[in-house]
Design a protein around this motif. Structure first.
Motif, PDB file in Angstrom:
ATOM      1  N   ILE A   9       4.526  -1.486 -10.491  1.00  0.00           N
ATOM      2  CA  ILE A   9       4.558  -0.187  -9.837  1.00  0.00           C
ATOM      3  C   ILE A   9       5.865  -0.097  -9.052  1.00  0.00           C
ATOM      4  O   ILE A   9       6.100  -0.886  -8.134  1.00  0.00           O
ATOM      5  CB  ILE A   9       3.349  -0.004  -8.896  1.00  0.00           C
ATOM      6  N   ASN A  10       6.702   0.845  -9.452  1.00  0.00           N
ATOM      7  CA  ASN A  10       8.067   0.889  -8.926  1.00  0.00           C
ATOM      8  C   ASN A  10       8.165   1.463  -7.519  1.00  0.00           C
ATOM      9  O   ASN A  10       9.030   2.285  -7.224  1.00  0.00           O
ATOM     10  CB  ASN A  10       8.967   1.692  -9.875  1.00  0.00           C
ATOM     11  N   VAL A  11       7.267   1.066  -6.656  1.00  0.00           N
ATOM     12  CA  VAL A  11       7.359   1.430  -5.240  1.00  0.00           C
ATOM     13  C   VAL A  11       6.851   0.245  -4.430  1.00  0.00           C
ATOM     14  O   VAL A  11       5.997  -0.534  -4.897  1.00  0.00           O
ATOM     15  CB  VAL A  11       6.507   2.681  -4.903  1.00  0.00           C
ATOM     16  N   THR A  12       7.367   0.075  -3.268  1.00  0.00           N
ATOM     17  CA  THR A  12       6.855  -0.952  -2.363  1.00  0.00           C
ATOM     18  C   THR A  12       6.061  -0.260  -1.273  1.00  0.00           C
ATOM     19  O   THR A  12       6.574   0.611  -0.575  1.00  0.00           O
ATOM     20  CB  THR A  12       8.012  -1.753  -1.749  1.00  0.00           C
ATOM     21  N   ASN A  13       4.810  -0.646  -1.128  1.00  0.00           N
ATOM     22  CA  ASN A  13       3.934  -0.003  -0.150  1.00  0.00           C
ATOM     23  C   ASN A  13       3.045  -1.064   0.478  1.00  0.00           C
ATOM     24  O   ASN A  13       1.842  -1.134   0.241  1.00  0.00           O
ATOM     25  CB  ASN A  13       3.090   1.080  -0.833  1.00  0.00           C
ATOM     26  N   ASN A  14       3.676  -1.911   1.263  1.00  0.00           N
ATOM     27  CA  ASN A  14       2.925  -2.977   1.926  1.00  0.00           C
ATOM     28  C   ASN A  14       1.873  -2.410   2.878  1.00  0.00           C
ATOM     29  O   ASN A  14       0.795  -2.984   3.048  1.00  0.00           O
ATOM     30  CB  ASN A  14       3.877  -3.893   2.706  1.00  0.00           C
ATOM     31  N   LYS A  15       2.202  -1.280   3.479  1.00  0.00           N
ATOM     32  CA  LYS A  15       1.280  -0.676   4.434  1.00  0.00           C
ATOM     33  C   LYS A  15      -0.020  -0.284   3.741  1.00  0.00           C
ATOM     34  O   LYS A  15      -1.114  -0.511   4.278  1.00  0.00           O
ATOM     35  CB  LYS A  15       1.932   0.536   5.081  1.00  0.00           C
ATOM     36  N   ARG A  16       0.092   0.302   2.536  1.00  0.00           N
ATOM     37  CA  ARG A  16      -1.103   0.740   1.809  1.00  0.00           C
ATOM     38  C   ARG A  16      -1.971  -0.456   1.425  1.00  0.00           C
ATOM     39  O   ARG A  16      -3.196  -0.412   1.576  1.00  0.00           O
ATOM     40  CB  ARG A  16      -0.683   1.513   0.545  1.00  0.00           C
ATOM     41  N   LEU A  17      -1.349  -1.517   0.947  1.00  0.00           N
ATOM     42  CA  LEU A  17      -2.112  -2.702   0.565  1.00  0.00           C
ATOM     43  C   LEU A  17      -2.805  -3.321   1.781  1.00  0.00           C
ATOM     44  O   LEU A  17      -3.945  -3.787   1.692  1.00  0.00           O
ATOM     45  CB  LEU A  17      -1.197  -3.729  -0.106  1.00  0.00           C
ATOM     46  N   GLN A  18      -2.114  -3.329   2.915  1.00  0.00           N
ATOM     47  CA  GLN A  18      -2.713  -3.889   4.129  1.00  0.00           C
ATOM     48  C   GLN A  18      -3.880  -3.033   4.592  1.00  0.00           C
ATOM     49  O   GLN A  18      -4.907  -3.555   5.062  1.00  0.00           O
ATOM     50  CB  GLN A  18      -1.656  -3.996   5.228  1.00  0.00           C
ATOM     51  N   GLU A  19      -3.745  -1.702   4.447  1.00  0.00           N
ATOM     52  CA  GLU A  19      -4.861  -0.815   4.815  1.00  0.00           C
ATOM     53  C   GLU A  19      -6.081  -1.093   3.949  1.00  0.00           C
ATOM     54  O   GLU A  19      -7.212  -1.123   4.452  1.00  0.00           O
ATOM     55  CB  GLU A  19      -4.433   0.642   4.654  1.00  0.00           C
ATOM     56  N   LEU A  20      -5.860  -1.273   2.635  1.00  0.00           N
ATOM     57  CA  LEU A  20      -6.974  -1.568   1.737  1.00  0.00           C
ATOM     58  C   LEU A  20      -7.608  -2.913   2.068  1.00  0.00           C
ATOM     59  O   LEU A  20      -8.831  -3.082   1.968  1.00  0.00           O
ATOM     60  CB  LEU A  20      -6.488  -1.564   0.278  1.00  0.00           C
ATOM     61  N   ALA A  21      -6.776  -3.864   2.467  1.00  0.00           N
ATOM     62  CA  ALA A  21      -7.307  -5.169   2.858  1.00  0.00           C
ATOM     63  C   ALA A  21      -8.142  -5.056   4.123  1.00  0.00           C
ATOM     64  O   ALA A  21      -9.225  -5.656   4.231  1.00  0.00           O
ATOM     65  CB  ALA A  21      -6.157  -6.155   3.059  1.00  0.00           C
ATOM     66  N   ASP A  22      -7.675  -4.269   5.084  1.00  0.00           N
ATOM     67  CA  ASP A  22      -8.408  -4.086   6.337  1.00  0.00           C
ATOM     68  C   ASP A  22      -9.725  -3.338   6.105  1.00  0.00           C
ATOM     69  O   ASP A  22     -10.720  -3.573   6.815  1.00  0.00           O
ATOM     70  CB  ASP A  22      -7.555  -3.311   7.345  1.00  0.00           C
ATOM     71  N   GLU A  23      -9.729  -2.420   5.126  1.00  0.00           N
ATOM     72  CA  GLU A  23     -10.937  -1.651   4.828  1.00  0.00           C
ATOM     73  C   GLU A  23     -11.946  -2.467   4.014  1.00  0.00           C
ATOM     74  O   GLU A  23     -13.070  -2.006   3.795  1.00  0.00           O
ATOM     75  CB  GLU A  23     -10.567  -0.391   4.044  1.00  0.00           C
ATOM     76  N   GLY A  24     -11.559  -3.631   3.568  1.00  0.00           N
ATOM     77  CA  GLY A  24     -12.470  -4.474   2.798  1.00  0.00           C
ATOM     78  C   GLY A  24     -12.515  -4.137   1.318  1.00  0.00           C
ATOM     79  O   GLY A  24     -13.423  -4.588   0.605  1.00  0.00           O
ATOM     80  N   HIS A  52      -5.589  -8.144 -10.016  1.00  0.00           N
ATOM     81  CA  HIS A  52      -4.701  -8.828  -9.072  1.00  0.00           C
ATOM     82  C   HIS A  52      -3.508  -7.923  -8.743  1.00  0.00           C
ATOM     83  O   HIS A  52      -2.920  -7.314  -9.640  1.00  0.00           O
ATOM     84  CB  HIS A  52      -4.185 -10.140  -9.663  1.00  0.00           C
ATOM     85  N   LEU A  53      -3.152  -7.877  -7.462  1.00  0.00           N
ATOM     86  CA  LEU A  53      -1.988  -7.126  -7.021  1.00  0.00           C
ATOM     87  C   LEU A  53      -1.126  -8.031  -6.158  1.00  0.00           C
ATOM     88  O   LEU A  53      -1.645  -8.785  -5.311  1.00  0.00           O
ATOM     89  CB  LEU A  53      -2.384  -5.886  -6.223  1.00  0.00           C
ATOM     90  N   LYS A  54       0.183  -7.957  -6.359  1.00  0.00           N
ATOM     91  CA  LYS A  54       1.097  -8.809  -5.610  1.00  0.00           C
ATOM     92  C   LYS A  54       2.345  -8.021  -5.238  1.00  0.00           C
ATOM     93  O   LYS A  54       2.927  -7.322  -6.066  1.00  0.00           O
ATOM     94  CB  LYS A  54       1.476 -10.037  -6.434  1.00  0.00           C
ATOM     95  N   ASN A  55       2.755  -8.146  -4.004  1.00  0.00           N
ATOM     96  CA  ASN A  55       3.987  -7.521  -3.553  1.00  0.00           C
ATOM     97  C   ASN A  55       5.188  -8.329  -4.030  1.00  0.00           C
ATOM     98  O   ASN A  55       5.213  -9.552  -3.895  1.00  0.00           O
ATOM     99  CB  ASN A  55       4.021  -7.446  -2.022  1.00  0.00           C
ATOM    100  N   THR A  56       6.151  -7.656  -4.599  1.00  0.00           N
ATOM    101  CA  THR A  56       7.401  -8.304  -4.987  1.00  0.00           C
ATOM    102  C   THR A  56       8.560  -7.481  -4.435  1.00  0.00           C
ATOM    103  O   THR A  56       8.363  -6.379  -3.906  1.00  0.00           O
ATOM    104  CB  THR A  56       7.538  -8.412  -6.520  1.00  0.00           C
ATOM    105  N   SER A  57       9.751  -8.005  -4.584  1.00  0.00           N
ATOM    106  CA  SER A  57      10.931  -7.285  -4.097  1.00  0.00           C
ATOM    107  C   SER A  57      11.190  -6.011  -4.887  1.00  0.00           C
ATOM    108  O   SER A  57      11.838  -5.089  -4.403  1.00  0.00           O
ATOM    109  CB  SER A  57      12.156  -8.203  -4.175  1.00  0.00           C
ATOM    110  N   LYS A  58      10.674  -5.942  -6.121  1.00  0.00           N
ATOM    111  CA  LYS A  58      10.903  -4.777  -6.977  1.00  0.00           C
ATOM    112  C   LYS A  58       9.756  -3.777  -6.942  1.00  0.00           C
ATOM    113  O   LYS A  58       9.870  -2.682  -7.473  1.00  0.00           O
ATOM    114  CB  LYS A  58      11.130  -5.228  -8.416  1.00  0.00           C
ATOM    115  N   GLY A  59       8.633  -4.180  -6.373  1.00  0.00           N
ATOM    116  CA  GLY A  59       7.487  -3.285  -6.326  1.00  0.00           C
ATOM    117  C   GLY A  59       6.189  -4.074  -6.321  1.00  0.00           C
ATOM    118  O   GLY A  59       6.169  -5.274  -6.009  1.00  0.00           O
ATOM    119  N   ILE A  60       5.104  -3.410  -6.680  1.00  0.00           N
ATOM    120  CA  ILE A  60       3.784  -4.049  -6.699  1.00  0.00           C
ATOM    121  C   ILE A  60       3.448  -4.424  -8.133  1.00  0.00           C
ATOM    122  O   ILE A  60       3.436  -3.576  -9.027  1.00  0.00           O
ATOM    123  CB  ILE A  60       2.714  -3.098  -6.136  1.00  0.00           C
ATOM    124  N   LEU A  61       3.160  -5.688  -8.332  1.00  0.00           N
ATOM    125  CA  LEU A  61       2.775  -6.179  -9.652  1.00  0.00           C
ATOM    126  C   LEU A  61       1.258  -6.126  -9.760  1.00  0.00           C
ATOM    127  O   LEU A  61       0.549  -6.713  -8.940  1.00  0.00           O
ATOM    128  CB  LEU A  61       3.269  -7.610  -9.849  1.00  0.00           C
TER     129      LEU A  61
END
Length: 520
Positions: A9-24, A52-61
């Motif tokens: 996914i050609n965008v980096t959105n660490n905030k969104r992933l962290q929100e989903l993690a916090d929401e369970g 599986h989702l992983k943050n990378t320097s190029k986006g979300i894998l």
């Protein structure tokens, strides 16, 4: 048809992933640490169901089985299947299901499918067969020139490895303990160049639609067609003593490896053709059964059976309207010249077929519903028929030098087409009229093909798609498309009795029991 996929996914959105993690939403967050320092790394891995989702320097894998993900969110998979196999993918996964599942995944994670660029993808079909899949798998010999394949799960799993893709054939019913026999044929794309070289316009998740899946199925079908196997249902007692000796050699993998080392490739090809003819005539032809089930599964996944029924209902023998075509009357055929012949596969000829979904990349070919061994009866081409004039023997006279034969004006084609037609002779391979051919000709030749191209381009395209190679390579001896098609039809006619009651992989349906289709 779609199972595992891997996309960036050609965008980096660490905030969104962290929100989903916090929401369970994520069941697990795998925090990676540096093995030397023990310091936490930036690239955390999140697990949502089986995705599986992983943050990378190029986006979300993002990666996982889309089919199994659907089984989890729809409550299809059991708790045991989720724990042991991360879900269930032994059932039908239609295009409608794929779209709904992708929509759900995109809404939960929060990304547009057009931003998810595919890196890997699995394309396969589950075939319900009437025999134990291991009866077919134990006879596996080679794929193309590859004799080194992996065998696992007590012979229930076979895999051919290549640089850009894997071919997997395995017993899905044994994998899940299903009540019926299910064999899965699958191609796993490791480098998307494999798909793009084959003309499959799959770049992002948004590109998954009926036409790209149809193109992908064509690739899968052709790869499966390239398999050579020994059929253990072969009825040896019906073979001649010479054929029995050959059959013993053919079931030996080492025999084929030795042939591969021979510089003369024609020897191996000739032996392969002899084995194919034995299987088609003296066995249950397990491979042919699988191919028919592959097509049936494809039709259910893409829901193309309605189109095929429409074509079949238009057959004059079935009470349909004569001369009906599925393409519009104003459809124009692309002018394919000799120099283009070596660059375009058969499916490229169908690019100009009007559709509601145009490919994003105009260079990518669009496929046609009936370009792979589908069960379709082609209506006899009645628009080319010429009248047969009957003469009365009692009134006929021989011409003499004193009474020269009167010249008759050659009628233009427009007049001839309006005259009463003789519907007595048809090509048994294509169902096309033989009125343009010589009386002794049993199948259509280039003469009819050229006329067909001008008068009924839709049927000409259909015949091309059935008989031209899908590799884009130019034939060795034929100089143009019509000559190649005519040769294919001639070969099908010559060997038709060896496959009576069965189907060739890439041709029009045989109909030997129809009186109007046989001229012998």
């Amino acid at each position: 048809m779609i199972d595992y996929f891997k996309a960036l996914i050609n965008v980096t959105n660490n905030k969104r992933l962290q929100e989903l993690a916090d929401e369970g939403i994520f069941s697990t967050v795998i925090h990676k640490t540096d093995p030397d320092t023990g310091e936490p790394q930036k690239e955390d891995v999140y697990l949502y169901e089986n995705i599986h989702l992983k943050n990378t320097s190029k986006g979300i894998l993002i990666q996982g089985s889309l089919h199994k993900y659907r089984s989890i969110i729809k409550g299809i998979a059991t708790a045991k299947q989720i724990k042991k196999q991360n879900g269930f993918n032994g059932d039908l996964f239609t295009l409608k299901d794929i779209n709904e599942t992708l929509q759900t995944l995109c809404e939960v994670i929060g990304f547009a499918p057009s931003l998810a660029v595919l890196q890997n993808i699995e394309i396969g079909v589950n075939c319900e067969v009437s025999f134990d899949p291991q009866e077919f798998l134990k006879g596996m010999l080679f794929h193309k020139g590859n004799h080194n394949f992996k065998i696992d799960h007590d012979g229930g799993y076979i895999q051919f490895d290549y640089n850009q893709y894997y071919i997997k054939i395995y017993d899905k019913s044994n994998h899940y303990g299903l009540p019926s026999y299910i064999l899965r044929t699958e191609i796993k794309i490791m480098k998307m160049q494999k798909l793009h070289n084959a003309g499959v316009n799959l770049v992002t998740l948004e590109d998954i639609n009926e036409f790209t899946l149809l193109q992908a199925f064509e690739l899968l079908y052709n790869e499966f067609e390239a398999i050579t196997y020994y059929d253990y249902t072969l009825r040896l007692e019906e073979l001649t003593s010479k054929q029995q000796d050959k059959a013993k050699d053919y079931q030996n993998k080492e025999y084929w490896k030795k042939l591969s080392k021979n510089k003369d490739r024609k020897i191996k090809q000739r032996n392969r053709e002899e084995l194919d003819l034995m299987i088609q005539e003296f066995s249950s032809n397990l491979k042919g059964q699988i191919q028919r089930q592959m097509i049936e599964a494809k039709n259910k996944i893409l829901d193309t059976s309605e189109n095929e029924n429409m074509l079949q209902s238009n057959h004059p023998l079935n009470g349909g309207q004569k001369g009906t075509t599925i393409l519009p009357a104003n459809h124009e055929l692309t002018d394919f010249k000799v120099q283009n012949y070596q660059r375009f596969p058969a499916s490229e000829m169908l690019k100009n077929v009007p559709t509601d979904h145009e490919a994003k990349n105009s260079k990518m070919s669009q496929n046609y519903t009936y370009n792979i061994g589908a069960n379709c009866d082609i209506p006899p081409f009645l628009d080319l028929l010429f009248p047969t004039v009957k003469t009365d023997p009692s009134t006929s006279t021989k011409s003499t030098p004193s009474t020269p034969r009167p010249r008759t004006r050659k009628k233009p084609t427009s007049e001839v087409m309006n005259e009463p037609r003789n519907e007595g002779r048809f090509c048994p391979i294509t169902g096309v009229s033989l009125e343009l051919e010589n009386p002794e000709t049993k199948y259509i030749t280039t003469k009819t093909l050229k006329h067909l191209k001008e008068t009924d381009p839709s049927r000409y395209v259909l015949i091309c798609s059935m008989n031209l190679p899908h590799t884009g390579k130019r034939a060795k001896y034929e100089t143009d498309i019509d000559a190649h098609i005519a040769k294919q039809i001639r070969n099908y006619y010559r060997y038709r009795h060896n496959v009576k009651g069965k189907e060739w992989a890439k041709q029009l349906t045989f109909d030997f029991d129809t009186p109007s289709a046989v001229n012998e």
